[in-house]
Design an enzyme around this catalytic site. Structure first.
Site, PDB file in Angstrom:
ATOM      1  N   CYS A 357      -2.153   1.712  -6.516  1.00 17.16           N
ATOM      2  CA  CYS A 357      -2.526   2.900  -5.730  1.00 17.16           C
ATOM      3  C   CYS A 357      -2.684   2.581  -4.250  1.00 17.16           C
ATOM      4  O   CYS A 357      -2.571   3.471  -3.415  1.00 17.16           O
ATOM      5  CB  CYS A 357      -3.856   3.457  -6.213  1.00 17.16           C
ATOM      6  SG  CYS A 357      -4.029   3.654  -7.967  1.00 17.16           S
TER       7      CYS A 357
HETATM    8  O1  KQY Z   1      -5.553   6.066  -7.796  1.00 18.28           O
HETATM    9  C1  KQY Z   1      -5.059   6.572  -6.830  1.00 18.28           C
HETATM   10  N1  KQY Z   1      -3.776   6.692  -6.726  1.00 18.28           N
HETATM   11  C2  KQY Z   1      -5.871   7.129  -5.754  1.00 18.28           C
HETATM   12  C3  KQY Z   1      -7.290   7.167  -6.051  1.00 18.28           C
HETATM   13  C4  KQY Z   1      -8.015   7.878  -4.987  1.00 18.28           C
HETATM   14  C5  KQY Z   1      -9.448   7.723  -5.142  1.00 18.28           C
HETATM   15  C6  KQY Z   1     -10.188   8.278  -4.010  1.00 18.28           C
HETATM   16  N2  KQY Z   1     -11.576   8.070  -4.191  1.00 18.28           N
END
Ligand code: KQY
Length: 368
Positions: A357
């Site tokens: 992420c």
């Molecule tokens: O897992 C993701 N792709 C993004 C997570 C965002 C979390 C914001 N607190």
């Protein structure tokens, strides 16, 4: 910056698989105190470890705010890491960055999706998100890559995985959520994905991992390891809240075929934990109205599937869990040509995601 009004598919571009050669990986420096505890200091240390692990294999560009530029530049003290000043609302470049597409003539372009902080005012994780919305274009402009803009079509890069051969995997929980593209049907969403990524088949898993605050991003649950083979987060424990999710995903994966007509081979990856934030960790996060609250009773969506493939390497999270070593062995067996490097992922997980992420690969152009 050049904005194109055609589509990648019409122009002969497609999204390559993550294992295709890359020119670099992108990251964004974490600092938002209502997401990262203690003003982001522990997450910044974890981030440095990820960036340096990637930099062993390929160049890394880390985007950072003006306020944190000097600090980030000093800590990212290896030659393969470039630091550029860029404002953003947080660090999730997988979701805010462009999806790079390539053609067979040595060109790279990018799709700049619309972004609403994982749901806007209907379950989104913070507001405002206008600076995050600009990240895709800013990265493409730095790279002098032409941009396709999907104004009004919301998509996060973490909600899709492709095999580079015409198949995309996603979850209904995210892409069909009313807080993303409520004005579009499943078929219309498939058409946008087909036009922008040149995929012919979309495999819809019902849900992602339990308590994933992104509404079930696939990159925390299931990914491709090569064409025709996927890795699925897994539990055999019926008491685990992920049990029905894993069963439902397996049923879809075992009964579908991909764009090339192949039946998929499904590998299983155990889910660590259960993992929870401590009361002390939660107390380190600023409480801000409209931002995701942190609570020690909420099970964290930790997953070894949230890894990044780089040139010759697999950068995967560890959680100080008994399953860390079995997970490393599974990844090494699935990627015998890559070196698996595990980096502590707990601080990243506390912010709501993990290595995949927080990174965005930029594929290398090639000529066929
Ligand atoms: O897992 C993701 N792709 C993004 C997570 C965002 C979390 C914001 N607190």
């Amino acid at each position: 910056m050049t904005t194109l009004h055609s589509t990648p598919r019409a122009d002969g571009f497609y999204m390559p698989a993550e294992w295709a050669p890359q020119t670099q990986a992108w990251m964004i420096w974490p600092e938002r105190p209502d997401n990262w505890r203690l003003g982001g200091k522990p997450a910044q240390a974890a981030h440095v470890a990820v960036a340096k692990a990637i930099a062993r294999f390929e160049p890394v560009t880390v985007a950072v705010s003006a306020a944190q530029y000097e600090n980030a530049r000093a800590r990212l003290d290896v030659p393969n890491i470039r630091v550029v000043e860029m404002s953003s609302d947080d660090a999730w470049v997988r979701d805010t960055g462009p999806t790079f597409v390539i053609n067979n003539d040595g060109q790279v372009r990018g799709v700049h999706w619309d972004f609403n902080a994982w749901g806007g005012f209907d379950g989104g994780l913070y507001a405002p998100w206008n600076r995050d919305c600009q990240v895709g274009s800013k990265i493409l402009e730095i790279e002098r890559a032409a941009r396709y803009r999907t104004e009004g079509f919301v998509l996060e890069g973490g909600s899709i995985h492709v095999d580079g051969e015409g198949t995309l995997i996603t979850t209904e929980e995210c892409l069909l959520n009313r807080n993303r593209n409520a004005h579009l049907s499943r078929e219309e969403i498939e058409a946008v994905l087909g036009a922008h990524l040149a995929v012919d088949k979309v495999i819809w898993l019902p849900d992602g991992l339990f308590n994933d605050e992104t509404d079930g991003h696939v990159d925390n649950f299931c990914c491709y390891v090569r064409p025709g083979e996927v890795l699925l987060a897994w539990t055999d424990d019926p008491q685990n809240p992920n049990y029905p999710r894993c069963q439902a995903a397996l049923k879809v994966l075992e009964t579908t075929t991909d764009a090339k007509g192949r039946t998929l081979v499904v590998h299983k990856m155990p889910i660590p934990g259960p993992l929870y934030a401590t009361a002390e960790e939660c107390a380190g996060v600023d409480a801000v109205e409209g931002s995701q609250e942190r609570n020690p009773s909420v099970r964290l969506a930790g997953s070894y599937v949230n890894f990044l493939i780089v040139n010759g390497g697999i950068i995967a999270p560890s959680f100080d869990d008994p399953l860390d070593e079995p997970a490393r062995e599974i990844l090494q067996a699935l990627f015998p040509q890559h070196e698996v490097v595990m980096v502590p992922g707990r601080e990243l997980l506390l912010g709501g995601g993990n290595i995949h992420c927080l990174t965005q690969q930029q594929p290398a152009p090639h000529k066929e």
